[in-house]
Design a protein around this motif. Sequence first.
Motif, mmCIF file in Angstrom:
data_model
loop_
_atom_site.group_PDB
_atom_site.id
_atom_site.type_symbol
_atom_site.label_atom_id
_atom_site.label_comp_id
_atom_site.label_asym_id
_atom_site.label_seq_id
_atom_site.Cartn_x
_atom_site.Cartn_y
_atom_site.Cartn_z
ATOM 1 N N LEU A 159 3.836 10.653 4.900
ATOM 2 C CA LEU A 159 2.509 10.215 4.493
ATOM 3 C C LEU A 159 2.453 8.692 4.457
ATOM 4 C CD1 LEU A 159 1.703 12.615 1.520
ATOM 5 C CD2 LEU A 159 0.952 12.800 3.885
ATOM 6 N N ARG A 160 1.245 8.173 4.720
ATOM 7 C CA ARG A 160 1.039 6.735 4.674
ATOM 8 C C ARG A 160 0.061 6.407 3.549
ATOM 9 N NH1 ARG A 160 -0.430 2.377 9.195
ATOM 10 N NH2 ARG A 160 -1.396 0.858 7.836
ATOM 11 N N PHE A 161 0.379 5.394 2.789
ATOM 12 C CA PHE A 161 -0.555 4.943 1.757
ATOM 13 C C PHE A 161 -0.710 3.432 1.885
ATOM 14 C CE2 PHE A 161 -2.153 3.601 -2.296
ATOM 15 C CZ PHE A 161 -2.949 4.646 -2.711
ATOM 16 N N ASP A 162 -1.968 2.973 1.956
ATOM 17 C CA ASP A 162 -2.217 1.533 2.088
ATOM 18 C C ASP A 162 -2.474 0.939 0.719
ATOM 19 O OD1 ASP A 162 -2.198 1.062 5.032
ATOM 20 O OD2 ASP A 162 -3.701 2.638 4.949
ATOM 21 N N LEU A 163 -1.703 -0.069 0.382
ATOM 22 C CA LEU A 163 -1.800 -0.674 -0.940
ATOM 23 C C LEU A 163 -2.121 -2.161 -0.817
ATOM 24 C CD1 LEU A 163 -1.358 -0.266 -4.013
ATOM 25 C CD2 LEU A 163 1.036 -0.839 -3.642
ATOM 26 N N GLU A 164 -3.236 -2.550 -1.451
ATOM 27 C CA GLU A 164 -3.613 -3.973 -1.445
ATOM 28 C C GLU A 164 -3.189 -4.616 -2.751
ATOM 29 O OE1 GLU A 164 -7.720 -4.929 -0.930
ATOM 30 O OE2 GLU A 164 -7.599 -4.775 1.250
ATOM 31 N N ILE A 165 -2.567 -5.771 -2.649
ATOM 32 C CA ILE A 165 -2.199 -6.492 -3.863
ATOM 33 C C ILE A 165 -2.579 -7.964 -3.720
ATOM 34 C CG2 ILE A 165 -0.285 -4.944 -4.450
ATOM 35 C CD1 ILE A 165 1.629 -7.057 -3.398
ATOM 36 N N THR A 166 -2.601 -8.688 -4.835
ATOM 37 C CA THR A 166 -2.940 -10.108 -4.793
ATOM 38 C C THR A 166 -1.675 -10.923 -4.530
ATOM 39 O OG1 THR A 166 -2.520 -10.424 -7.143
ATOM 40 C CG2 THR A 166 -4.750 -9.744 -6.526
ATOM 41 N N LEU A 167 -1.885 -12.193 -4.209
ATOM 42 C CA LEU A 167 -0.729 -13.064 -3.974
ATOM 43 C C LEU A 167 0.088 -13.235 -5.261
ATOM 44 C CD1 LEU A 167 0.542 -15.017 -1.762
ATOM 45 C CD2 LEU A 167 -0.510 -16.827 -3.095
ATOM 46 N N SER A 173 0.006 1.809 -9.973
ATOM 47 C CA SER A 173 -0.159 3.249 -10.063
ATOM 48 C C SER A 173 -1.065 3.694 -8.921
ATOM 49 C CB SER A 173 -0.782 3.583 -11.417
ATOM 50 O OG SER A 173 -0.937 4.961 -11.515
ATOM 51 N N ILE A 174 -0.620 4.636 -8.114
ATOM 52 C CA ILE A 174 -1.452 5.098 -7.007
ATOM 53 C C ILE A 174 -1.732 6.588 -7.152
ATOM 54 C CG2 ILE A 174 -0.522 3.365 -5.424
ATOM 55 C CD1 ILE A 174 1.004 5.704 -4.055
ATOM 56 N N LYS A 175 -2.851 7.002 -6.559
ATOM 57 C CA LYS A 175 -3.207 8.424 -6.541
ATOM 58 C C LYS A 175 -2.998 8.935 -5.140
ATOM 59 C CE LYS A 175 -6.144 10.076 -10.149
ATOM 60 N NZ LYS A 175 -7.310 9.496 -10.764
ATOM 61 N N THR A 197 6.621 -2.535 4.356
ATOM 62 C CA THR A 197 6.443 -1.142 3.979
ATOM 63 C C THR A 197 7.538 -0.732 3.022
ATOM 64 O OG1 THR A 197 7.705 -0.355 5.868
ATOM 65 C CG2 THR A 197 5.336 -0.459 6.145
ATOM 66 N N ILE A 198 7.151 0.096 2.087
ATOM 67 C CA ILE A 198 8.123 0.630 1.140
ATOM 68 C C ILE A 198 8.227 2.117 1.436
ATOM 69 C CG2 ILE A 198 8.616 1.049 -1.296
ATOM 70 C CD1 ILE A 198 6.857 -1.398 -1.916
ATOM 71 N N ARG A 199 9.432 2.600 1.662
ATOM 72 C CA ARG A 199 9.607 3.996 2.007
ATOM 73 C C ARG A 199 10.189 4.751 0.830
ATOM 74 N NH1 ARG A 199 14.088 5.775 3.942
ATOM 75 N NH2 ARG A 199 14.210 7.887 4.715
ATOM 76 N N LEU A 200 9.512 5.840 0.458
ATOM 77 C CA LEU A 200 10.012 6.673 -0.625
ATOM 78 C C LEU A 200 10.423 8.016 -0.034
ATOM 79 C CD1 LEU A 200 7.278 5.762 -3.237
ATOM 80 C CD2 LEU A 200 9.602 4.923 -3.173
ATOM 81 N N ASP A 222 8.531 11.794 4.107
ATOM 82 C CA ASP A 222 8.657 10.577 3.318
ATOM 83 C C ASP A 222 7.279 9.979 3.048
ATOM 84 O OD1 ASP A 222 11.363 10.946 3.596
ATOM 85 O OD2 ASP A 222 11.532 9.572 5.301
ATOM 86 N N LEU A 223 7.224 9.156 2.030
ATOM 87 C CA LEU A 223 5.991 8.427 1.746
ATOM 88 C C LEU A 223 6.220 6.969 2.126
ATOM 89 C CD1 LEU A 223 3.199 8.050 0.411
ATOM 90 C CD2 LEU A 223 4.363 7.883 -1.780
#
Length: 375
Positions: free
Chosen positions: A115-123, A133-135, A227-230, A245-246
């Motif tokens: 699965l792929r999850f796109d995560l936006e974060i600030t600098l 925390s993601i859903k 990318t972070i792989r779980l 994997d996620l």
Amino acid sequence: MSTKRDYYEVLGIERGATQEEVRKAYRSLARKFHPDVNQGDGEAEERFKEVNEAHEVLSNPERRARYDRFGHDGEQAGFGDGFNGSGFGDLFDMFFGGAGGGQRAASSQRDGHDLRFDLEITLEEAYAGVEKSIKLVRQESCPTCKGSGAKAGSSPQRCPSCSGSGQVRHVQSTILGSFATVVPCTRCRGEGTIVTNPCETCSGNGRVRATRERVIKVPAGVDTGTTIRLPGEGDAGARGGQSGDLHIYITVVEHERFRRQGYDLYCELDVPFTVMALGGQITAPTVDGGETIAIPAGTPSGTTFRLRAKGMADVYGRRPPGDLILVTRVAVPSSLTDEQKRLLRELAELRGEALSERPGEQDKGFIGKVMDAFR
Ligand SMILES: [Zn+2]
Ligand SMILES: [Zn+2]
């Protein structure tokens, strides 16, 4: 092409290795040579590609059998590419009586999807590291039937159409003679078993959709594209198959002030022209607050100041953090009082600089007054 390494050699396994051994070897090598772990290492990248290719072929019983018989030639002749469609694969099966297909072990297990999850974060979050925390919606093993798909007290039955092999053999008569074609069994969809008494929770599927909340630890220093792989956090496998994997794809939102370049950060620093001319102290912004720096007298616009280790960390901790580079820019005041204007005109006159308007008054001790007015 002729220098291509043997796929078994690439994965470091015996020719008689089981599917489980193929998978294990692949997982450990893919982890070892993954581009995320070996940034910029060309050789690791090549190995990663090689390992993937070997796995693609050896994990597919039919392609593997073909490779065993014909080596790389069998793959390169196009049998590999067309195989999943109806083109070459079927044709090949027809002539060779389903090489490999007939030997395939009956197995209903299926691996779960990645699965792929796109995560936006600030600098700021990328700078310091953050927990998010993601859903996540994913397939999970059905808790009622423990993934078997069968109702409590019953179990999946061997498919009567294919006797559990998952495949059926068709004999075709043509003008060239009789050919045997092996195709997946339609009744059990190639799984070899059928659920006669399906579990009510999952309708016999063995898996259910579930929404999970998960806390992702984002390490300091990540950048857009990291990318972070779980492992094992993707869709659950069916009937004993491995979970996928996620993969978390990071995007760092552009900052209004700081620009990242490699590990360094760049920032424009507005300095009043009096400070540039006479020297002084100014508070420069940093990602985690501010730092006072000394501006020497006579600093030209565009001068850079480097704040050590105030840039981005290396995600893998292999090197010290980058620097923050401040580029000075003269801050010209947009509103001036009459007194300030008068002093500036006086300064211009003393320096012989032409102005559009002539000042009417004179004053002494102008330097001190310029400084007072602007401090
Ligand atoms: Zn179930
Ligand atoms: Zn069947």
